[in-house]
Structures are given as structure tokens and as C-alpha cells.
Design a protein around this motif. Structure first.
Motif, PDB file in Angstrom:
ATOM      1  N   TYR A  34       0.851  -1.192   0.000  1.00  0.00           N
ATOM      2  CA  TYR A  34       0.000   0.000   0.000  1.00  0.00           C
ATOM      3  C   TYR A  34       0.885   1.240   0.000  1.00  0.00           C
ATOM      4  O   TYR A  34       1.858   1.307   0.755  1.00  0.00           O
ATOM      5  CB  TYR A  34      -0.932   0.000   1.211  1.00  0.00           C
ATOM      6  CG  TYR A  34      -2.006  -1.061   1.122  1.00  0.00           C
ATOM      7  CD1 TYR A  34      -3.192  -0.806   0.456  1.00  0.00           C
ATOM      8  CD2 TYR A  34      -1.812  -2.321   1.684  1.00  0.00           C
ATOM      9  CE1 TYR A  34      -4.178  -1.776   0.351  1.00  0.00           C
ATOM     10  CE2 TYR A  34      -2.784  -3.298   1.589  1.00  0.00           C
ATOM     11  CZ  TYR A  34      -3.968  -3.020   0.921  1.00  0.00           C
ATOM     12  OH  TYR A  34      -4.933  -3.980   0.806  1.00  0.00           O
ATOM     13  N   GLN A  35       0.520   2.216  -0.842  1.00  0.00           N
ATOM     14  CA  GLN A  35       1.386   3.377  -1.045  1.00  0.00           C
ATOM     15  C   GLN A  35       0.602   4.675  -0.925  1.00  0.00           C
ATOM     16  O   GLN A  35      -0.589   4.736  -1.245  1.00  0.00           O
ATOM     17  CB  GLN A  35       2.038   3.291  -2.424  1.00  0.00           C
ATOM     18  CG  GLN A  35       2.849   2.020  -2.628  1.00  0.00           C
ATOM     19  CD  GLN A  35       3.523   1.987  -3.984  1.00  0.00           C
ATOM     20  OE1 GLN A  35       4.091   2.972  -4.435  1.00  0.00           O
ATOM     21  NE2 GLN A  35       3.468   0.838  -4.636  1.00  0.00           N
ATOM     22  N   GLN A  36       1.300   5.720  -0.521  1.00  0.00           N
ATOM     23  CA  GLN A  36       0.668   7.018  -0.332  1.00  0.00           C
ATOM     24  C   GLN A  36       0.438   7.722  -1.663  1.00  0.00           C
ATOM     25  O   GLN A  36       1.217   7.586  -2.602  1.00  0.00           O
ATOM     26  CB  GLN A  36       1.551   7.899   0.551  1.00  0.00           C
ATOM     27  CG  GLN A  36       1.640   7.445   1.992  1.00  0.00           C
ATOM     28  CD  GLN A  36       2.483   8.381   2.837  1.00  0.00           C
ATOM     29  OE1 GLN A  36       3.224   9.199   2.303  1.00  0.00           O
ATOM     30  NE2 GLN A  36       2.354   8.273   4.143  1.00  0.00           N
ATOM     31  N   LEU A  37      -0.632   8.501  -1.682  1.00  0.00           N
ATOM     32  CA  LEU A  37      -0.971   9.278  -2.868  1.00  0.00           C
ATOM     33  C   LEU A  37       0.175  10.211  -3.256  1.00  0.00           C
ATOM     34  O   LEU A  37       0.541  10.301  -4.435  1.00  0.00           O
ATOM     35  CB  LEU A  37      -2.244  10.089  -2.593  1.00  0.00           C
ATOM     36  CG  LEU A  37      -2.690  11.083  -3.663  1.00  0.00           C
ATOM     37  CD1 LEU A  37      -3.091  10.353  -4.934  1.00  0.00           C
ATOM     38  CD2 LEU A  37      -3.851  11.926  -3.140  1.00  0.00           C
ATOM     39  N   GLN A  66      -8.225   0.974  -1.916  1.00  0.00           N
ATOM     40  CA  GLN A  66      -7.753   1.956  -0.955  1.00  0.00           C
ATOM     41  C   GLN A  66      -8.003   1.439   0.449  1.00  0.00           C
ATOM     42  O   GLN A  66      -9.127   1.075   0.801  1.00  0.00           O
ATOM     43  CB  GLN A  66      -8.450   3.307  -1.143  1.00  0.00           C
ATOM     44  CG  GLN A  66      -7.895   4.396  -0.227  1.00  0.00           C
ATOM     45  CD  GLN A  66      -8.555   5.745  -0.460  1.00  0.00           C
ATOM     46  OE1 GLN A  66      -9.684   5.816  -0.943  1.00  0.00           O
ATOM     47  NE2 GLN A  66      -7.855   6.822  -0.116  1.00  0.00           N
ATOM     48  N   ASP A  67      -6.944   1.382   1.245  1.00  0.00           N
ATOM     49  CA  ASP A  67      -7.058   0.914   2.616  1.00  0.00           C
ATOM     50  C   ASP A  67      -7.850   1.945   3.429  1.00  0.00           C
ATOM     51  O   ASP A  67      -7.482   3.126   3.464  1.00  0.00           O
ATOM     52  CB  ASP A  67      -5.667   0.723   3.221  1.00  0.00           C
ATOM     53  CG  ASP A  67      -5.738   0.219   4.647  1.00  0.00           C
ATOM     54  OD1 ASP A  67      -6.088  -0.949   4.842  1.00  0.00           O
ATOM     55  OD2 ASP A  67      -5.454   1.020   5.563  1.00  0.00           O
ATOM     56  N   PRO A  68      -8.947   1.534   4.077  1.00  0.00           N
ATOM     57  CA  PRO A  68      -9.792   2.512   4.778  1.00  0.00           C
ATOM     58  C   PRO A  68      -9.121   3.160   5.981  1.00  0.00           C
ATOM     59  O   PRO A  68      -9.505   4.257   6.381  1.00  0.00           O
ATOM     60  CB  PRO A  68     -11.007   1.677   5.200  1.00  0.00           C
ATOM     61  CG  PRO A  68     -10.528   0.263   5.211  1.00  0.00           C
ATOM     62  CD  PRO A  68      -9.493   0.176   4.140  1.00  0.00           C
ATOM     63  N   SER A  71      -5.648   5.084   4.129  1.00  0.00           N
ATOM     64  CA  SER A  71      -5.963   5.807   2.882  1.00  0.00           C
ATOM     65  C   SER A  71      -4.926   5.563   1.796  1.00  0.00           C
ATOM     66  O   SER A  71      -4.917   6.243   0.777  1.00  0.00           O
ATOM     67  CB  SER A  71      -6.102   7.324   3.134  1.00  0.00           C
ATOM     68  OG  SER A  71      -7.196   7.592   3.973  1.00  0.00           O
ATOM     69  N   ARG A  72      -4.050   4.584   1.997  1.00  0.00           N
ATOM     70  CA  ARG A  72      -3.065   4.255   0.970  1.00  0.00           C
ATOM     71  C   ARG A  72      -3.694   3.335  -0.081  1.00  0.00           C
ATOM     72  O   ARG A  72      -4.725   2.701   0.151  1.00  0.00           O
ATOM     73  CB  ARG A  72      -1.839   3.603   1.600  1.00  0.00           C
ATOM     74  CG  ARG A  72      -1.111   4.531   2.566  1.00  0.00           C
ATOM     75  CD  ARG A  72       0.185   3.921   3.052  1.00  0.00           C
ATOM     76  NE  ARG A  72       0.907   4.837   3.929  1.00  0.00           N
ATOM     77  CZ  ARG A  72       2.148   4.650   4.335  1.00  0.00           C
ATOM     78  NH1 ARG A  72       2.820   3.577   3.938  1.00  0.00           N
ATOM     79  NH2 ARG A  72       2.739   5.530   5.130  1.00  0.00           N
ATOM     80  N   TYR A  73      -2.995   3.239  -1.224  1.00  0.00           N
ATOM     81  CA  TYR A  73      -3.535   2.497  -2.362  1.00  0.00           C
ATOM     82  C   TYR A  73      -2.691   1.263  -2.669  1.00  0.00           C
ATOM     83  O   TYR A  73      -1.465   1.270  -2.489  1.00  0.00           O
ATOM     84  CB  TYR A  73      -3.588   3.396  -3.600  1.00  0.00           C
ATOM     85  CG  TYR A  73      -4.568   4.531  -3.483  1.00  0.00           C
ATOM     86  CD1 TYR A  73      -5.882   4.381  -3.932  1.00  0.00           C
ATOM     87  CD2 TYR A  73      -4.199   5.752  -2.934  1.00  0.00           C
ATOM     88  CE1 TYR A  73      -6.793   5.426  -3.831  1.00  0.00           C
ATOM     89  CE2 TYR A  73      -5.102   6.802  -2.821  1.00  0.00           C
ATOM     90  CZ  TYR A  73      -6.397   6.626  -3.272  1.00  0.00           C
ATOM     91  OH  TYR A  73      -7.294   7.661  -3.168  1.00  0.00           O
ATOM     92  N   GLY A  74      -3.379   0.227  -3.155  1.00  0.00           N
ATOM     93  CA  GLY A  74      -2.698  -0.991  -3.580  1.00  0.00           C
ATOM     94  C   GLY A  74      -3.380  -1.575  -4.800  1.00  0.00           C
ATOM     95  O   GLY A  74      -4.415  -1.063  -5.260  1.00  0.00           O
ATOM     96  N   LEU A  75      -2.810  -2.631  -5.331  1.00  0.00           N
ATOM     97  CA  LEU A  75      -3.408  -3.307  -6.481  1.00  0.00           C
ATOM     98  C   LEU A  75      -4.713  -3.984  -6.080  1.00  0.00           C
ATOM     99  O   LEU A  75      -4.877  -4.440  -4.950  1.00  0.00           O
ATOM    100  CB  LEU A  75      -2.436  -4.349  -7.044  1.00  0.00           C
ATOM    101  CG  LEU A  75      -1.150  -3.802  -7.654  1.00  0.00           C
ATOM    102  CD1 LEU A  75      -0.239  -4.951  -8.075  1.00  0.00           C
ATOM    103  CD2 LEU A  75      -1.436  -2.892  -8.842  1.00  0.00           C
ATOM    104  N   GLY A  76      -5.638  -4.080  -7.047  1.00  0.00           N
ATOM    105  CA  GLY A  76      -6.966  -4.592  -6.755  1.00  0.00           C
ATOM    106  C   GLY A  76      -7.210  -6.010  -7.240  1.00  0.00           C
ATOM    107  O   GLY A  76      -6.460  -6.550  -8.059  1.00  0.00           O
TER     108      GLY A  76
END
Length: 251
Positions: A34-37, A66-68, A71-76
Motif C-alpha cells: 500500500y502506497q501514499q498518494l 484503498q485501505d480505509p 488511505s493508501r492504495y494498492g493493487l486490486g
């Protein structure tokens, strides 16, 4: 790849939007889960609003999550479904399938099938040898030049794919690869004992289709780099690869 300077300008228009979205997926695949915007914006060369807009679209399509809490993002998960459809229709796997289990029994070791994608080898199939570790590493992606199969495929690839492989390599590996590309491209097999402790030593051969294109590599895990043993393993792998190549010639 979309470079940092051109990423924003290419975002204007449908094709540019797709390229930028693909670039974000690549970055999500290269870093932590998970990575920051802000990190994604910096690494991509795109503005924060552009990255946020694209990520929202990717999340809606389940291509990203998006991890609730963070708020970081990862592959879906949608990528898993799409890759499953792709692999189920890949003629290569059907051509090799009849040979993998008998070959595993003959050699008594784990076998891998790998393809070259953007400078990395993707392990698309494996058959475990007897007495394997209970901890299976089924979903493997590594810089191509770290592995015997990757070196065979990258050296035989066009200049764009060769450059991608060089870009993924450490400076020392890049220098070695530049010196040995012609040798690797002509080799019927290679053996590599990688410095990466997560990788086992392997012997690999190319799988060549009816057009003379190396579409994959077939490799076997070995204990060390004993030449006599490696030659015997390579001979068995080569027979299976050639038989699969003949099948691919008729697909």
C-alpha cells in the motif's frame, strides 16, 4: 514507460489517460503493498489531482484498492481475475502441460515456466518436486537478469525489451549482461546460482515457437552448479521444450 516529464501532458486525451493509469498500476506493483498518494504522484511525475482522479477510477473498477485506515492504495482483485483469464487461454501452458509432470518425476525437482514482461520474468506455472518446502512461492516476479530463464529470454528479445531488462538490473548485473548478451542469446541453456537468497539455483532452456521466437523459458531448480548434472537436466528440459515448441507451431 511514461516518463516523469511527459506523464502530465499525455494525460490529455483517452490514450494518455490509459497510459497514465497503467503507469500507476506499474508503480503500485513495484513498491510496498500500500502506497501514499503523494509518493505515487512524485514517482509518476503527475500532479496530485491527476493521480487522485485516476486512482479513484481504478478503485471503482477494482483494479486498485484503498485501505480505509491508512488511505493508501494498492493493487486490486480485478487484476487476479483478468490474469486468470489470460493464463487459461495461453497456448504456451497447454503445449507444455503434458510434459511437466513426467519431467518432474524424471528429474526429481521443481519445474518453472516463465515469460518475459517489461524486463521481469513472471512465473506462470510450476510443478513442485518431491519433498518441497511447505512454504510455496507460487506468484513470483523477478528482474529478468537475476535468473537463468530471464537471461535467455531477455538476450533473445528486441532492443526495447532488452533495455527494460537492463533498467530492472543492478549496475553490476547490467554491466555483466551487456558483455554477455550475445553469449546468452546463442546459449541452448544456462545455469545460474543467484545472489538473491530467495531464489534457488536453476537450469533453464528457451521454449521457441514455430516462428523462431523464444516465448518462454522452462527451468528446473538444482542444488548447485555442477556441470555434469546441469547438462543432464538441460538435456531433459530441452526435449520437453522442443516438443512444446512443435505444438506451438500448429496453434
Amino acid at each position: 514507460m511514461v516518463n516523469a516529464v511527459g506523464a502530465e501532458s499525455e494525460g490529455r486525451g483517452g490514450l494518455g489517460t490509459v497510459r497514465n493509469a497503467v503507469r500507476l498500476l506499474e508503480l503500485l506493483g513495484e513498491g510496498p503493498a500500500y502506497q501514499q498518494l503523494s509518493d505515487l504522484a512524485e514517482r509518476s511525475g503527475m500532479s496530485l489531482p491527476t493521480v487522485h482522479r485516476l486512482l479513484r477510477s481504478l478503485v471503482l473498477a477494482d483494479l486498485a484498492v484503498q485501505d480505509p485506515q491508512s488511505s493508501r492504495y494498492g493493487l486490486g482483485p480485478e487484476l487476479t481475475r483478468l490474469s486468470g483469464h489470460y493464463l487459461s487461454r495461453l497456448p504456451l501452458l497447454g503445449a507444455l502441460a503434458p510434459y511437466l509432470s513426467p519431467l518432474r518425476d524424471e528429474l526429481g525437482t521443481t519445474l518453472y515456466v516463465m515469460t518475459l514482461v517489461h524486463g521481469e520474468v513472471v512465473y506462470v506455472d510450476r510443478v513442485d518436486g518431491p519433498g518441497g518446502s511447505p512454504y510455496r512461492d507460487t506468484h513470483r516476479v523477478h528482474p529478468a537478469l537475476l535468473t537463468a530463464g530471464g537471461r535467455l529470454l531477455a538476450a533473445r528479445a528486441d532492443e526495447v525489451n532488452w533495455q527494460w531488462a537492463l533498467d530492472k538490473a543492478d549496475p553490476d548485473d547490467r554491466e555483466q549482461a551487456t558483455r554477455q548478451r550475445e553469449e546468452w542469446a546463442a546459449a541452448p541453456w544456462l545455469a545460474v546460482a543467484p545472489s538473491d537468497p530467495t531464489l534457488s539455483a536453476e537450469v533453464a532452456v528457451p521454449v521457441v515457437d514455430g516462428r523462431g521466437v523464444a516465448v518462454a523459458a522452462l527451468s528446473a531448480a538444482v542444488d548447485d552448479a555442477e556441470d555434469d548434472r546441469n547438462r543432464a537436466v538441460a538435456a531433459s528440459l530441452g526435449r520437453a521444450a522442443k516438443a512444446a515448441g512443435r505444438t506451438l507451431s500448429h496453434v
